[in-house]
Motif scaffolding. Sequence first.
Motif, PDB file in Angstrom:
ATOM      1  N   ASP A 210      42.245  47.777  33.251  1.00 29.00           N
ATOM      2  CA  ASP A 210      42.820  46.405  33.073  1.00 29.00           C
ATOM      3  C   ASP A 210      44.417  46.730  33.120  1.00 29.00           C
ATOM      4  OD1 ASP A 210      42.455  43.754  31.822  1.00 29.00           O
ATOM      5  OD2 ASP A 210      43.800  44.565  30.375  1.00 29.00           O
ATOM      6  N   ALA A 211      45.001  45.459  33.371  1.00 25.00           N
ATOM      7  CA  ALA A 211      46.384  45.147  33.240  1.00 25.00           C
ATOM      8  C   ALA A 211      46.848  46.040  32.048  1.00 25.00           C
ATOM      9  CB  ALA A 211      47.022  43.980  33.609  1.00 25.00           C
ATOM     10  N   HIS A 212      46.471  45.914  30.956  1.00 25.42           N
ATOM     11  CA  HIS A 212      46.890  46.444  29.763  1.00 25.42           C
ATOM     12  C   HIS A 212      46.318  47.581  29.364  1.00 25.42           C
ATOM     13  CE1 HIS A 212      49.718  43.229  29.125  1.00 25.42           C
ATOM     14  NE2 HIS A 212      49.028  42.349  29.646  1.00 25.42           N
ATOM     15  N   ASP A 213      45.409  48.484  30.190  1.00 22.57           N
ATOM     16  CA  ASP A 213      44.856  49.542  29.927  1.00 22.57           C
ATOM     17  C   ASP A 213      46.061  50.621  29.115  1.00 22.57           C
ATOM     18  OD1 ASP A 213      43.321  52.283  29.826  1.00 22.57           O
ATOM     19  OD2 ASP A 213      41.901  51.218  31.228  1.00 22.57           O
ATOM     20  N   ILE A 348      41.791  37.967  48.010  1.00 24.84           N
ATOM     21  CA  ILE A 348      40.658  37.153  47.957  1.00 24.84           C
ATOM     22  C   ILE A 348      40.299  37.157  46.348  1.00 24.84           C
ATOM     23  CG2 ILE A 348      38.374  36.397  48.243  1.00 24.84           C
ATOM     24  CD1 ILE A 348      38.699  37.653  50.918  1.00 24.84           C
ATOM     25  N   ALA A 349      40.262  35.995  45.660  1.00 20.06           N
ATOM     26  CA  ALA A 349      39.830  35.998  44.037  1.00 20.06           C
ATOM     27  C   ALA A 349      40.649  37.115  43.545  1.00 20.06           C
ATOM     28  CB  ALA A 349      38.341  36.586  44.056  1.00 20.06           C
ATOM     29  N   GLU A 350      42.007  37.200  43.597  1.00 22.35           N
ATOM     30  CA  GLU A 350      42.755  38.181  43.009  1.00 22.35           C
ATOM     31  C   GLU A 350      43.901  37.352  42.338  1.00 22.35           C
ATOM     32  OE1 GLU A 350      42.448  42.207  45.312  1.00 22.35           O
ATOM     33  OE2 GLU A 350      44.091  41.009  45.927  1.00 22.35           O
ATOM     34  N   GLY A 351      43.661  36.230  41.598  1.00 21.26           N
ATOM     35  CA  GLY A 351      44.724  35.724  40.661  1.00 21.26           C
ATOM     36  C   GLY A 351      44.636  36.542  39.373  1.00 21.26           C
ATOM     37  N   TYR A 352      45.466  36.652  38.651  1.00 24.03           N
ATOM     38  CA  TYR A 352      45.790  37.443  37.482  1.00 24.03           C
ATOM     39  C   TYR A 352      44.546  37.128  36.406  1.00 24.03           C
ATOM     40  CZ  TYR A 352      48.595  40.233  33.991  1.00 24.03           C
ATOM     41  OH  TYR A 352      49.020  41.084  33.190  1.00 24.03           O
ATOM     42  N   ARG A 353      44.223  36.063  36.268  1.00 23.71           N
ATOM     43  CA  ARG A 353      43.003  35.723  35.379  1.00 23.71           C
ATOM     44  C   ARG A 353      41.531  36.136  35.945  1.00 23.71           C
ATOM     45  NH1 ARG A 353      46.133  31.280  33.882  1.00 23.71           N
ATOM     46  NH2 ARG A 353      45.062  29.963  35.542  1.00 23.71           N
ATOM     47  N   ALA A 356      41.367  39.877  35.532  1.00 23.28           N
ATOM     48  CA  ALA A 356      41.009  40.393  34.402  1.00 23.28           C
ATOM     49  C   ALA A 356      39.473  40.310  34.077  1.00 23.28           C
ATOM     50  CB  ALA A 356      41.688  39.741  33.263  1.00 23.28           C
ATOM     51  N   THR A 357      39.087  39.050  34.413  1.00 23.21           N
ATOM     52  CA  THR A 357      37.569  38.727  34.224  1.00 23.21           C
ATOM     53  C   THR A 357      36.769  39.562  34.932  1.00 23.21           C
ATOM     54  OG1 THR A 357      38.113  36.375  34.083  1.00 23.21           O
ATOM     55  CG2 THR A 357      35.771  36.741  34.481  1.00 23.21           C
ATOM     56  N   LEU A 400      37.745  45.227  54.786  1.00 21.09           N
ATOM     57  CA  LEU A 400      37.692  44.520  53.259  1.00 21.09           C
ATOM     58  C   LEU A 400      37.696  45.931  52.315  1.00 21.09           C
ATOM     59  CD1 LEU A 400      35.781  41.516  51.874  1.00 21.09           C
ATOM     60  CD2 LEU A 400      35.493  43.554  50.772  1.00 21.09           C
ATOM     61  N   PHE A 401      38.306  45.765  51.194  1.00 21.30           N
ATOM     62  CA  PHE A 401      38.332  46.631  50.120  1.00 21.30           C
ATOM     63  C   PHE A 401      38.288  45.835  48.733  1.00 21.30           C
ATOM     64  CE2 PHE A 401      39.956  49.767  47.352  1.00 21.30           C
ATOM     65  CZ  PHE A 401      39.622  51.145  48.136  1.00 21.30           C
ATOM     66  N   GLY A 402      37.134  45.899  48.473  1.00 28.11           N
ATOM     67  CA  GLY A 402      36.586  45.507  47.172  1.00 28.11           C
ATOM     68  C   GLY A 402      37.279  46.217  45.880  1.00 28.11           C
ATOM     69  N   LEU A 403      37.645  45.531  44.878  1.00 28.65           N
ATOM     70  CA  LEU A 403      38.220  45.867  43.699  1.00 28.65           C
ATOM     71  C   LEU A 403      37.159  45.790  42.327  1.00 28.65           C
ATOM     72  CD1 LEU A 403      40.724  45.648  45.166  1.00 28.65           C
ATOM     73  CD2 LEU A 403      41.894  45.315  43.278  1.00 28.65           C
ATOM     74  N   HIS A 404      37.374  46.537  41.414  1.00 25.94           N
ATOM     75  CA  HIS A 404      36.417  46.392  40.160  1.00 25.94           C
ATOM     76  C   HIS A 404      34.951  46.382  40.301  1.00 25.94           C
ATOM     77  CE1 HIS A 404      40.054  45.870  37.868  1.00 25.94           C
ATOM     78  NE2 HIS A 404      40.327  44.735  37.954  1.00 25.94           N
ATOM     79  N   THR A 405      34.527  47.387  41.065  1.00 31.53           N
ATOM     80  CA  THR A 405      33.149  47.742  41.196  1.00 31.53           C
ATOM     81  C   THR A 405      32.835  49.226  41.128  1.00 31.53           C
ATOM     82  OG1 THR A 405      33.500  48.041  43.681  1.00 31.53           O
ATOM     83  CG2 THR A 405      32.954  45.753  43.021  1.00 31.53           C
ATOM     84  N   PRO A 406      33.028  49.573  39.803  1.00 28.19           N
ATOM     85  CA  PRO A 406      32.842  51.056  39.389  1.00 28.19           C
ATOM     86  C   PRO A 406      31.286  51.507  39.824  1.00 28.19           C
ATOM     87  CG  PRO A 406      32.586  49.690  37.561  1.00 28.19           C
ATOM     88  CD  PRO A 406      33.120  48.675  38.481  1.00 28.19           C
ATOM     89  N   ALA A 407      31.331  52.662  40.212  1.00 32.75           N
ATOM     90  CA  ALA A 407      30.026  53.466  40.516  1.00 32.75           C
ATOM     91  C   ALA A 407      28.931  53.367  39.579  1.00 32.75           C
ATOM     92  CB  ALA A 407      30.330  54.957  40.812  1.00 32.75           C
ATOM     93  N   ARG A 408      29.125  53.083  38.382  1.00 36.29           N
ATOM     94  CA  ARG A 408      28.233  52.976  37.551  1.00 36.29           C
ATOM     95  C   ARG A 408      27.154  51.686  37.857  1.00 36.29           C
ATOM     96  NH1 ARG A 408      32.464  51.422  32.778  1.00 36.29           N
ATOM     97  NH2 ARG A 408      33.769  52.855  34.232  1.00 36.29           N
TER      98      ARG A 408
END
Length: 526
Positions: A210-213, A348-353, A356-357, A400-408
């Motif tokens: 997260d931005a505040h980790d 794509i879909a990379e607004g700040y909120r 975070a969501t 395309l490089f997708g974010l916030h998709t952890p291996a788990r």
Amino acid sequence: MLRRTMSATEGTRTYDAVIVGGGHNGLVAAAYLARAGRSVLVLERLDHTGGAAVSTRAFAGVDARLSRYSYLVSLLPSKIVRDLGLDFRVRARTISSYTPVQRGGCATGLLVGGDQERTREAFARLTGGEREYEAWQRFYEMTGRLARRVFPTLTEPLPSREELRCRVDDESTWRAVFEEPIGVAVEDSFTDDLVRGVVLTDALIGTFADAHDASLAQNRCFLYHVIGGGTGAWDVPVGGMGALTDALAAAARAAGAVIETGHEAVRIDTDGHTAEVVHRTADGEGVAAARYVLVNASPQELARLMGDPAPEPAEGAQLKVNMLLKRLPKLRDPSVDPREAFSGTFHIAEGYRQLATAHAQAAAGELPTAPPSEIYCHSLTDPSILGPDLAARGYHTLTLFGLHTPARLFARDNDGVREELLKSTLAQFDAHLAEPLADCLALDAEGRPCIEAKTPLDLERDLRLPGGNIFHRALSWPYAQEGSGRWGVETRHARVLLCGAGAVRGGGVSGVPGHNAAMAVLEATS
């Protein structure tokens, strides 16, 4: 040449250095050492060198060479290119980024690049004033100063924390990047949600945070993404990423290094004076002895080879999608030409909120409902990766490089979750297009759409990246820490060095760990 003190094994070959792994860092180390007159053997498990930095014809019967895994160059120092005389070039992207968004019921977006006045106008059109553009200028003047001070240290012996702080020579910059969560600086600098998101993405690529980790994992990721080359620019490798590793392999061989593919290291033994690498081929086992062994693999693989306790598990957090299109899709935003929008980074879909969501959902074990991602078109900047017929017909690659998709998230059903995530990611993309992406996809020789997706678990299987982590483990600060040694490549074993992305100042396509491991050997043997 090696004076061995370990018991000899019949058929053992001896070298000054044996390098385990023929990825780009291993090849950098091999070229430097061989050019310095050392005898060098590179052992590569696969039938080709390059590791994750390769160009591949990914689609059956289609003459397009995609940078299948890593795809842009920023952290490779020009010093390495010059020192090794590499036949390798990069091209700058004229557009930095385009971020589409719906505001007031209208399709619009933020185009950054081209020239300052045009960028200023784009900010004013999106945000209704001058404030965000001026804040953008101040923020990136700050990161530019940071890049000029920090980047040259990557190929020097590790500075202490205080030495690096003195090099940075700006307390507010040091605090913003090295001490406080980067979210603080982003929120203090910008008010517009979309602008904040665009800035934050550099802190999240390949890093799940997260931005505040409080761990500042996102800050370390941000640092490496904004300091490359002393400017932070991300350039396109001419001929694809494989052109770099081909040039490195050629330079290493020309200097006298021996490179053997299809040779898998299975064990490293050392008595503190010399070392031996037991390796396996289709014909059986062999042994190579050396004064030094350099491991161009993950810390987990190093521990396995040495019989050491395994380090903390690593986890990747990205979706990599490669595509070939018959044409670039039209955009809902009529103010921008697709050839410009896709030549930079298309957010794509990379607004700040939104970011975070997506992080909160993934941290809770759910797939993000609006998966964030970024896209770019290599062939707009470098059409040489396309066959002449495809280029003449207007075909293009998209990465395309997708974010916030952890291996788990993929552990229960990698194939099923991959398809589900790909579908929802492309739906987010389609929301900004005036025509479905599916209508633009090229077909391979068997009539299948030219699209492939790789999850963290796919990368772990294909490339042995632990947990699919593209950096091998969490990125480290570029200064000395406990146990980091003089160059950041030393291990607990005196004759064994780590020259892969998991070294201090590793990660990304940089060649820095390979350079630094070679320097450590040359210092010790000069």
